[in-house]
Design a protein around this motif. Structure first.
Motif, PDB file in Angstrom:
ATOM      1  N   SER A 162      15.431 -49.878  10.167  1.00  0.00           N
ATOM      2  CA  SER A 162      14.519 -49.892   9.016  1.00  0.00           C
ATOM      3  C   SER A 162      13.074 -49.867   9.482  1.00  0.00           C
ATOM      4  O   SER A 162      12.229 -49.167   8.913  1.00  0.00           O
ATOM      5  N   ARG A 163      12.782 -50.659  10.549  1.00  0.00           N
ATOM      6  CA  ARG A 163      11.418 -50.668  11.081  1.00  0.00           C
ATOM      7  C   ARG A 163      11.031 -49.285  11.603  1.00  0.00           C
ATOM      8  O   ARG A 163       9.919 -48.802  11.384  1.00  0.00           O
ATOM      9  N   ASN A 164      11.972 -48.643  12.332  1.00  0.00           N
ATOM     10  CA  ASN A 164      11.687 -47.317  12.878  1.00  0.00           C
ATOM     11  C   ASN A 164      11.441 -46.298  11.780  1.00  0.00           C
ATOM     12  O   ASN A 164      10.599 -45.400  11.913  1.00  0.00           O
ATOM     13  N   LYS A 165      12.197 -46.435  10.677  1.00  0.00           N
ATOM     14  CA  LYS A 165      11.980 -45.527   9.549  1.00  0.00           C
ATOM     15  C   LYS A 165      10.585 -45.736   8.967  1.00  0.00           C
ATOM     16  O   LYS A 165       9.914 -44.785   8.587  1.00  0.00           O
ATOM     17  N   ARG A 166      10.185 -47.025   8.895  1.00  0.00           N
ATOM     18  CA  ARG A 166       8.852 -47.302   8.370  1.00  0.00           C
ATOM     19  C   ARG A 166       7.786 -46.719   9.289  1.00  0.00           C
ATOM     20  O   ARG A 166       6.779 -46.182   8.838  1.00  0.00           O
ATOM     21  N   LYS A 167       8.031 -46.834  10.611  1.00  0.00           N
ATOM     22  CA  LYS A 167       7.082 -46.273  11.569  1.00  0.00           C
ATOM     23  C   LYS A 167       7.048 -44.748  11.477  1.00  0.00           C
ATOM     24  O   LYS A 167       5.993 -44.124  11.572  1.00  0.00           O
ATOM     25  N   THR A 168       8.246 -44.148  11.301  1.00  0.00           N
ATOM     26  CA  THR A 168       8.318 -42.696  11.146  1.00  0.00           C
ATOM     27  C   THR A 168       7.551 -42.272   9.902  1.00  0.00           C
ATOM     28  O   THR A 168       6.928 -41.220   9.864  1.00  0.00           O
ATOM     29  N   GLY A 169       7.617 -43.126   8.861  1.00  0.00           N
ATOM     30  CA  GLY A 169       6.870 -42.849   7.642  1.00  0.00           C
ATOM     31  C   GLY A 169       5.370 -42.942   7.856  1.00  0.00           C
ATOM     32  O   GLY A 169       4.592 -42.464   7.042  1.00  0.00           O
ATOM     33  N   MET A 170       4.953 -43.572   8.937  1.00  0.00           N
ATOM     34  CA  MET A 170       3.562 -43.628   9.366  1.00  0.00           C
ATOM     35  C   MET A 170       2.658 -44.451   8.452  1.00  0.00           C
ATOM     36  O   MET A 170       1.449 -44.336   8.501  1.00  0.00           O
ATOM     37  N   LEU A 171       3.238 -45.267   7.595  1.00  0.00           N
ATOM     38  CA  LEU A 171       2.415 -46.154   6.786  1.00  0.00           C
ATOM     39  C   LEU A 171       2.084 -47.401   7.594  1.00  0.00           C
ATOM     40  O   LEU A 171       2.969 -47.981   8.235  1.00  0.00           O
ATOM     41  N   PRO A 172       0.826 -47.856   7.571  1.00  0.00           N
ATOM     42  CA  PRO A 172       0.481 -49.100   8.264  1.00  0.00           C
ATOM     43  C   PRO A 172       1.269 -50.271   7.661  1.00  0.00           C
ATOM     44  O   PRO A 172       1.455 -50.348   6.451  1.00  0.00           O
ATOM     45  N   VAL A 173       1.741 -51.176   8.535  1.00  0.00           N
ATOM     46  CA  VAL A 173       2.514 -52.338   8.092  1.00  0.00           C
ATOM     47  C   VAL A 173       1.654 -53.591   8.228  1.00  0.00           C
ATOM     48  O   VAL A 173       1.104 -53.867   9.301  1.00  0.00           O
ATOM     49  N   LYS A 226      -1.167 -49.805  -2.589  1.00  0.00           N
ATOM     50  CA  LYS A 226      -2.221 -48.802  -2.433  1.00  0.00           C
ATOM     51  C   LYS A 226      -3.579 -49.468  -2.267  1.00  0.00           C
ATOM     52  O   LYS A 226      -4.006 -50.261  -3.109  1.00  0.00           O
ATOM     53  N   LEU A 227      -4.248 -49.107  -1.179  1.00  0.00           N
ATOM     54  CA  LEU A 227      -5.598 -49.582  -0.921  1.00  0.00           C
ATOM     55  C   LEU A 227      -6.581 -48.733  -1.731  1.00  0.00           C
ATOM     56  O   LEU A 227      -6.205 -47.683  -2.263  1.00  0.00           O
ATOM     57  N   PRO A 228      -7.843 -49.162  -1.819  1.00  0.00           N
ATOM     58  CA  PRO A 228      -8.847 -48.313  -2.468  1.00  0.00           C
ATOM     59  C   PRO A 228      -8.870 -46.931  -1.816  1.00  0.00           C
ATOM     60  O   PRO A 228      -8.816 -46.810  -0.592  1.00  0.00           O
ATOM     61  N   GLY A 229      -8.921 -45.889  -2.623  1.00  0.00           N
ATOM     62  CA  GLY A 229      -8.842 -44.535  -2.089  1.00  0.00           C
ATOM     63  C   GLY A 229      -7.421 -44.029  -2.047  1.00  0.00           C
ATOM     64  O   GLY A 229      -7.149 -42.972  -1.477  1.00  0.00           O
ATOM     65  N   ASP A 230      -6.477 -44.816  -2.630  1.00  0.00           N
ATOM     66  CA  ASP A 230      -5.067 -44.436  -2.740  1.00  0.00           C
ATOM     67  C   ASP A 230      -4.337 -44.359  -1.408  1.00  0.00           C
ATOM     68  O   ASP A 230      -3.269 -43.746  -1.317  1.00  0.00           O
ATOM     69  N   ARG A 231      -4.884 -44.966  -0.382  1.00  0.00           N
ATOM     70  CA  ARG A 231      -4.164 -44.994   0.893  1.00  0.00           C
ATOM     71  C   ARG A 231      -3.074 -46.059   0.832  1.00  0.00           C
ATOM     72  O   ARG A 231      -3.343 -47.217   0.480  1.00  0.00           O
ATOM     73  N   GLU A 232      -1.856 -45.686   1.191  1.00  0.00           N
ATOM     74  CA  GLU A 232      -0.718 -46.605   1.082  1.00  0.00           C
ATOM     75  C   GLU A 232      -0.508 -47.415   2.354  1.00  0.00           C
ATOM     76  O   GLU A 232      -0.713 -46.932   3.465  1.00  0.00           O
ATOM     77  N   VAL A 247      -1.799 -31.140   4.848  1.00  0.00           N
ATOM     78  CA  VAL A 247      -2.775 -31.791   3.969  1.00  0.00           C
ATOM     79  C   VAL A 247      -2.077 -32.839   3.096  1.00  0.00           C
ATOM     80  O   VAL A 247      -2.619 -33.918   2.840  1.00  0.00           O
ATOM     81  N   ALA A 248      -0.867 -32.509   2.656  1.00  0.00           N
ATOM     82  CA  ALA A 248      -0.094 -33.463   1.847  1.00  0.00           C
ATOM     83  C   ALA A 248       0.209 -34.723   2.659  1.00  0.00           C
ATOM     84  O   ALA A 248       0.188 -35.845   2.126  1.00  0.00           O
ATOM     85  N   GLN A 249       0.508 -34.557   3.959  1.00  0.00           N
ATOM     86  CA  GLN A 249       0.753 -35.701   4.830  1.00  0.00           C
ATOM     87  C   GLN A 249      -0.511 -36.536   4.999  1.00  0.00           C
ATOM     88  O   GLN A 249      -0.464 -37.777   4.976  1.00  0.00           O
ATOM     89  N   VAL A 250      -1.640 -35.855   5.136  1.00  0.00           N
ATOM     90  CA  VAL A 250      -2.921 -36.556   5.267  1.00  0.00           C
ATOM     91  C   VAL A 250      -3.225 -37.333   3.997  1.00  0.00           C
ATOM     92  O   VAL A 250      -3.654 -38.488   4.036  1.00  0.00           O
ATOM     93  N   ARG A 251      -2.962 -36.710   2.856  1.00  0.00           N
ATOM     94  CA  ARG A 251      -3.237 -37.356   1.572  1.00  0.00           C
ATOM     95  C   ARG A 251      -2.374 -38.606   1.393  1.00  0.00           C
ATOM     96  O   ARG A 251      -2.818 -39.619   0.864  1.00  0.00           O
ATOM     97  N   LYS A 252      -1.122 -38.530   1.849  1.00  0.00           N
ATOM     98  CA  LYS A 252      -0.193 -39.639   1.664  1.00  0.00           C
ATOM     99  C   LYS A 252      -0.453 -40.795   2.629  1.00  0.00           C
ATOM    100  O   LYS A 252      -0.434 -41.964   2.241  1.00  0.00           O
ATOM    101  N   TYR A 253      -0.693 -40.462   3.903  1.00  0.00           N
ATOM    102  CA  TYR A 253      -0.754 -41.510   4.921  1.00  0.00           C
ATOM    103  C   TYR A 253      -2.169 -41.834   5.402  1.00  0.00           C
ATOM    104  O   TYR A 253      -2.374 -42.826   6.094  1.00  0.00           O
ATOM    105  N   GLY A 254      -3.134 -40.998   5.052  1.00  0.00           N
ATOM    106  CA  GLY A 254      -4.499 -41.220   5.507  1.00  0.00           C
ATOM    107  C   GLY A 254      -5.463 -41.325   4.353  1.00  0.00           C
ATOM    108  O   GLY A 254      -5.069 -41.515   3.202  1.00  0.00           O
ATOM    109  N   ALA A 255      -6.731 -41.230   4.664  1.00  0.00           N
ATOM    110  CA  ALA A 255      -7.781 -41.250   3.640  1.00  0.00           C
ATOM    111  C   ALA A 255      -8.436 -39.876   3.648  1.00  0.00           C
ATOM    112  O   ALA A 255      -9.204 -39.538   4.557  1.00  0.00           O
TER     113      ALA A 255
END
Length: 416
Positions: free
Chosen positions: A191-202, A243-249, A380-388
């Protein structure tokens, strides 16, 4: 017609016992033990502290103090005693023989609370394993007192029935549960590896038990986790998107509360759960600013984080429950990267907490200013989802992107 009787378990009445060595604060520790005993369902009648250079190896307290304690027990009609340290099998057996009463220790009380609080399969297995490992070496000393008193602290979870089977069967059960825990640890790692693969900060929320961790997660994500003014109200870690300000997850993870003298049986059994903090990118340290033992609680939290290998993470300390304090205390945490004062209950300070998380996430990101070819629009979709995503402009040569992205995203799509 037969009558029905409402049979209730008699509430245990206990005396707390402690040995004070060096300059440790025995009264403060016993205050916490009384809270633990209350959470476990017993009532405290009194307390007894002996000052000694070291704990008596055979009976925990000295002979003279045992005689004094025996009179105190009879005078108060107590049904048991609870010692503030983990007793050895010999200490347990000898004290029971000397006092002819049920003898418990801090570890047994904490294990009992965990047994009451465990709700998931993983939690129940971890608690049973910790209890059985604790009890294996104490079967001879505890069998008579437990069967004589019937029920109470220490008999939940595996229960009295399992105490009556022989060591070989308990050993087999422990081996089976260890395999179960190892399998659950593997699932948690996946589960942790999947979260890391998802690239969202934990972001892991840690702190002393009853500091407000679950309340914070509920407030930010509507997680609907049980949050009581009790020690160890929740055991099983819960992870929610936020979601943080700027919609970053990001991912917010609640963790098991820490406590001084946390039994090693529990640390071993709950290691995969406790290690959520180890694999996090950021630590939110919840601290109860209203608690008189705040300083020692903070020491316990940092000691536990170091033991788990999570001592090098960026830390935001949130001094919670400021709404209770009539005067604002002068609070500091030199080990934290950010310090926020507030109240989860009223919402005070939560904006500052969220902004601090955003700042650390941005510091952990890589700034990019590049032009992607049109066939790479999916990036760009990946940047929008995981970055700012700061700027996205379609120009003649492609897609002009300015953004702050996690290092994983940068390494995967942008590093040359």
């Amino acid at each position: 017609m037969s009558e029905l009787y409402d049979i209730k378990e008699e509430q245990e009445r206990v005396i707390l016992v402690s040995v004070c060595t060096d300059d440790q604060d025995a009264e403060e520790s016993l205050d916490e033990l009384e809270e633990l005993v209350d959470t476990a369902g017993a009532v405290t009648l009194g307390r007894m502290i002996q000052n000694r250079e070291k704990v008596h190896p055979g009976t925990y307290i000295g002979k003279g103090k045992i005689e004094e304690l025996s009179l105190y027990i009879k005078a108060n009609n107590a049904t048991g005693i609870v010692c503030d340290d983990e007793l050895s099998p010999a200490q347990l057996k000898n004290l029971q023989e000397e006092l002819n009463i049920k003898v418990m220790d801090r570890t047994l009380v904490i294990l009992d609370i965990f047994a009451k609080r465990a709700t998931t399969k993983e939690g129940k297995i971890q608690v049973e394993l910790a209890q059985l490992k604790y009890r294996m070496s104490r079967l001879i000393g505890s069998r008579d007192s437990l069967s004589r008193l019937g029920g109470g602290i220490g008999t939940r979870g595996p229960g009295e029935k399992k105490l009556e089977i022989d060591r070989r069967l308990i050993g087999d059960r422990v081996s089976f549960l260890k395999k179960e825990v190892e399998e659950l640890a593997m699932h948690r790692e996946i589960s942790r590896n999947k979260r890391k693969t998802g690239m969202l900060p934990v972001v892991a929320i840690v702190g002393y038990t009853n500091a407000g961790k679950s309340t914070l997660l509920n407030k930010l994500t509507e997680a609907d986790i049980l949050a009581e003014d009790k020690l160890f109200a929740t055991l099983d870690p819960t992870t929610r998107n936020f979601k943080l300000p700027g919609d970053r997850e990001i991912l917010l993870t609640d963790t098991v509360g820490f406590i001084r003298k946390l039994p090693h049986h529990l640390i071993d059994a709950f290691r995969s759960t406790l290690e959520e903090a180890k694999y996090a990118d950021i630590i939110i340290h919840m601290a109860d600013s209203h608690n008189k033992s705040l300083d020692s609680h903070m020491v316990t939290v940092y000691d536990t984080l170091n033991k788990l290998g999570a001592g090098d993470k960026p830390v935001i300390t949130f001094f919670n429950k400021s709404d209770i304090n009539e005067e604002k205390p002068d609070l500091h945490d030199p080990k934290a990267d950010y310090v926020i004062y507030g109240s989860v209950k009223t919402g005070e300070g939560l904006d500052g907490l969220i902004n601090a998380v955003s700042e650390i996430v941005n510091k952990q990101s890589v700034h990019i200013d590049t032009v992607l070819s049109f066939d790479k629009a999916g990036i760009v979709a990946q940047v929008r989802k995981y970055g700012a995503l700061i700027k996205e402009e379609y120009i003649e040569s492609g897609i002009h992107v300015i953004a702050d992205v996690p290092s994983d995203i940068y390494g995967k799509y942008f590093k040359e």
